[in-house]
Write an enzyme that holds these catalytic residues in place. Structure first.
Site, PDB file in Angstrom:
ATOM      1  N   SER A   4     -80.883   0.312 -81.084  1.00  0.00           N
ATOM      2  CA  SER A   4     -79.866   0.825 -81.847  1.00  0.00           C
ATOM      3  C   SER A   4     -79.144   0.024 -82.522  1.00  0.00           C
ATOM      4  CB  SER A   4     -78.963   1.537 -81.157  1.00  0.00           C
ATOM      5  OG  SER A   4     -77.699   2.278 -81.835  1.00  0.00           O
ATOM      6  N   HIS A  29     -82.888   2.645 -84.274  1.00  0.00           N
ATOM      7  CA  HIS A  29     -81.985   3.896 -84.887  1.00  0.00           C
ATOM      8  C   HIS A  29     -80.627   3.355 -85.294  1.00  0.00           C
ATOM      9  CE1 HIS A  29     -80.570   7.328 -82.325  1.00  0.00           C
ATOM     10  NE2 HIS A  29     -79.608   5.995 -83.017  1.00  0.00           N
ATOM     11  N   ASP A  31     -77.504   4.523 -86.363  1.00  0.00           N
ATOM     12  CA  ASP A  31     -76.468   5.187 -86.068  1.00  0.00           C
ATOM     13  C   ASP A  31     -74.956   5.915 -86.812  1.00  0.00           C
ATOM     14  OD1 ASP A  31     -76.780   5.808 -83.099  1.00  0.00           O
ATOM     15  OD2 ASP A  31     -77.077   3.886 -82.768  1.00  0.00           O
ATOM     16  N   MET A  33     -71.864   7.688 -88.385  1.00  0.00           N
ATOM     17  CA  MET A  33     -71.344   8.594 -87.420  1.00  0.00           C
ATOM     18  C   MET A  33     -69.790   8.843 -88.553  1.00  0.00           C
ATOM     19  SD  MET A  33     -70.166   6.521 -83.585  1.00  0.00           S
ATOM     20  CE  MET A  33     -71.414   6.046 -83.130  1.00  0.00           C
ATOM     21  N   HIS A  62     -79.917   8.494 -87.344  1.00  0.00           N
ATOM     22  CA  HIS A  62     -78.986   9.691 -86.208  1.00  0.00           C
ATOM     23  C   HIS A  62     -77.757   9.670 -86.943  1.00  0.00           C
ATOM     24  CE1 HIS A  62     -77.217  10.204 -81.902  1.00  0.00           C
ATOM     25  NE2 HIS A  62     -77.209  11.611 -82.703  1.00  0.00           N
ATOM     26  N   MET A  64     -74.522  11.562 -86.779  1.00  0.00           N
ATOM     27  CA  MET A  64     -73.322  12.059 -86.141  1.00  0.00           C
ATOM     28  C   MET A  64     -72.327  13.136 -86.864  1.00  0.00           C
ATOM     29  SD  MET A  64     -73.593   9.550 -82.949  1.00  0.00           S
ATOM     30  CE  MET A  64     -74.454   8.637 -84.150  1.00  0.00           C
ATOM     31  N   MET A 133     -79.539  13.393 -75.937  1.00  0.00           N
ATOM     32  CA  MET A 133     -78.427  12.596 -75.765  1.00  0.00           C
ATOM     33  C   MET A 133     -77.991  12.429 -74.274  1.00  0.00           C
ATOM     34  SD  MET A 133     -77.136  11.137 -78.673  1.00  0.00           S
ATOM     35  CE  MET A 133     -76.138  10.218 -78.093  1.00  0.00           C
ATOM     36  N   GLY A 141     -72.310   1.733 -75.189  1.00  0.00           N
ATOM     37  CA  GLY A 141     -71.672   0.692 -73.728  1.00  0.00           C
ATOM     38  C   GLY A 141     -71.280   1.950 -73.280  1.00  0.00           C
ATOM     39  N   ASP A 171     -81.231   8.506 -76.061  1.00  0.00           N
ATOM     40  CA  ASP A 171     -80.081   7.665 -76.434  1.00  0.00           C
ATOM     41  C   ASP A 171     -79.213   7.807 -75.378  1.00  0.00           C
ATOM     42  OD1 ASP A 171     -78.634   6.076 -78.168  1.00  0.00           O
ATOM     43  OD2 ASP A 171     -78.914   8.206 -80.252  1.00  0.00           O
ATOM     44  N   GLY A 193     -78.727   0.112 -77.249  1.00  0.00           N
ATOM     45  CA  GLY A 193     -77.852  -0.299 -77.988  1.00  0.00           C
ATOM     46  C   GLY A 193     -77.975  -2.382 -76.916  1.00  0.00           C
TER      47      GLY A 193
HETATM   48  C1  DX5 Z   1     -74.245   7.408 -79.005  1.00  0.00           C
HETATM   49  C2  DX5 Z   1     -75.337   6.264 -80.196  1.00  0.00           C
HETATM   50  C3  DX5 Z   1     -76.070   5.806 -79.624  1.00  0.00           C
HETATM   51  C4  DX5 Z   1     -74.765   4.326 -78.939  1.00  0.00           C
HETATM   52  C5  DX5 Z   1     -76.674   3.152 -77.667  1.00  0.00           C
HETATM   53  O1  DX5 Z   1     -73.064   7.493 -79.966  1.00  0.00           O
HETATM   54  O2  DX5 Z   1     -75.831   7.666 -80.416  1.00  0.00           O
HETATM   55  O3  DX5 Z   1     -77.383   5.263 -80.086  1.00  0.00           O
HETATM   56  O4  DX5 Z   1     -75.877   3.557 -79.688  1.00  0.00           O
HETATM   57  O5  DX5 Z   1     -75.380   2.709 -77.468  1.00  0.00           O
HETATM   58  P1  DX5 Z   1     -75.995   2.194 -75.749  1.00  0.00           P
HETATM   59  O6  DX5 Z   1     -77.387   2.028 -75.515  1.00  0.00           O
HETATM   60  O7  DX5 Z   1     -75.162   1.229 -75.628  1.00  0.00           O
HETATM   61  O8  DX5 Z   1     -75.721   3.564 -75.084  1.00  0.00           O
HETATM   62 ZN    ZN Z   2     -77.882   7.176 -81.300  1.00  0.00          ZN
END
Ligand code: DX5
Ligand code: ZN
Length: 211
Positions: A4, A29, A31, A33, A62, A64, A133, A141, A171, A193
Site C-alpha cells: 500500500s 494498492h 488507498d 479516501m 481501493h 474508501m 479489512m 499503522g 488489508d 503498508g
Molecule cells: C487502511 C488502508 C490500508 C492501509 C494499510 O484504511 O486501506 O490499505 O494503508 O496500511 P497498514 O499496513 O499500515 O495497516
Molecule cells: Zn487499502
C-alpha cells in the site's frame, strides 16, 4: 504481495515505486479516501494516472468512498487495473461492480471489520477479488484484528462451495506474523503498508511472505 502506498514517501514516489518493484511486489494498492466514508483524505485519479506512468506494476485502487460509482470511469481512465469498492458504500453495489468490469478493470469488493461477511454473498458471482479489512479503514499503522483470519477461512470455504475463482485479499496491520497467519488461512493477496515500508530489507520480507 500488494504494497500500500499510503505509507510511502510521496516526495520520492519514483524511488519508492522502483524499490517496491525491485523487492518483488506483485501489484500496488492505492488507498483512495474521500473524507466522508472515512475521516481521512488521500488522492484521486489524477495521482493514480501519474503513478501509472511511473511503474509497470498492476494497480488496484481501493476506493474508501461513499459514492464510488461516480468515479469508476475516472479511475479506469487513469489506467488502474482493478477497482475495489466497499459493500457499505451508498451505491448500487452490483451495478457498480458490473460497470467496473465493463470498463476492463478487475472488480474488487471490500468490507469493514464490523460488517457481516454475509453482506458479500449476493455479489460473489460478480467479483474478481474480495478485500477483507483487518483494521477499520481510514488510516495506516493500525493493529491487525485477528477476527480477519477466521473471515478469510469462511470466504475460502464459500469460494470452494460455489466453485469461484476470485482472489481473497487482506488489508490492514499486515506484517511477517499476521501475514503468515492470513496466508495459512487462505489469503491470496496480502496488502501491507506501514510495516513493509519500514523494514530494512523489503525484498527479503516480500519473498518471505510470498512463500
Ligand atoms: C487502511 C488502508 C490500508 C492501509 C494499510 O484504511 O486501506 O490499505 O494503508 O496500511 P497498514 O499496513 O499500515 O495497516
Ligand atoms: Zn487499502
Amino acid at each position: 504481495m500488494a504494497p500500500s502506498l499510503l505509507s510511502a514517501d510521496f516526495a520520492d514516489l519514483k524511488g519508492e515505486l522502483d524499490s517496491l518493484q525491485a523487492a518483488g511486489a506483485d501489484l500496488l494498492h492505492l488507498d483512495v479516501m474521500d473524507a466522508h466514508f472515512v475521516p481521512n483524505l488521500t488522492f484521486g485519479p489524477f495521482i493514480c494516472e501519474a503513478i501509472r506512468r511511473l511503474t509497470p506494476l498492476p494497480l488496484d485502487a481501493h476506493l474508501m468512498m461513499t459514492h464510488p460509482h461516480r468515479y469508476v470511469e475516472a479511475f479506469a481512465a487513469a489506467g488502474v487495473d482493478g477497482i475495489t469498492i466497499h459493500v457499505e458504500a451508498t451505491c448500487d453495489v452490483g451495478a457498480t461492480l458490473d460497470r467496473i468490469g465493463s470498463l476492463g478493470c478487475k472488480r474488487g469488493l471490500s468490507l469493514r471489520p464490523a460488517t457481516d461477511v454475509g453482506e458479500l454473498l449476493p455479489f460473489l458471482d460478480r467479483v474478481d477479488l474480495v478485500l477483507v479489512m483487518s483494521v477499520p479503514p481510514g488510516f495506516g499503522g493500525q493493529s491487525f484484528d485477528p477476527a480477519a483470519v477466521e473471515r478469510i477461512g469462511v470466504l475460502r470455504e464459500r469460494r470452494r462451495e460455489m466453485g469461484g475463482d476470485w482472489l481473497i485479499s487482506v488489508d490492514g496491520g499486515i506484517n511477517d506474523v499476521t501475514g503468515r497467519a492470513c496466508r495459512q488461512a487462505g489469503a491470496d493477496v496480502l496488502v501491507s503498508g506501514s510495516w513493509l515500508m519500514k523494514v530494512d530489507d523489503r525484498a527479503a520480507q516480500t519473498a518471505l511472505l510470498r512463500g
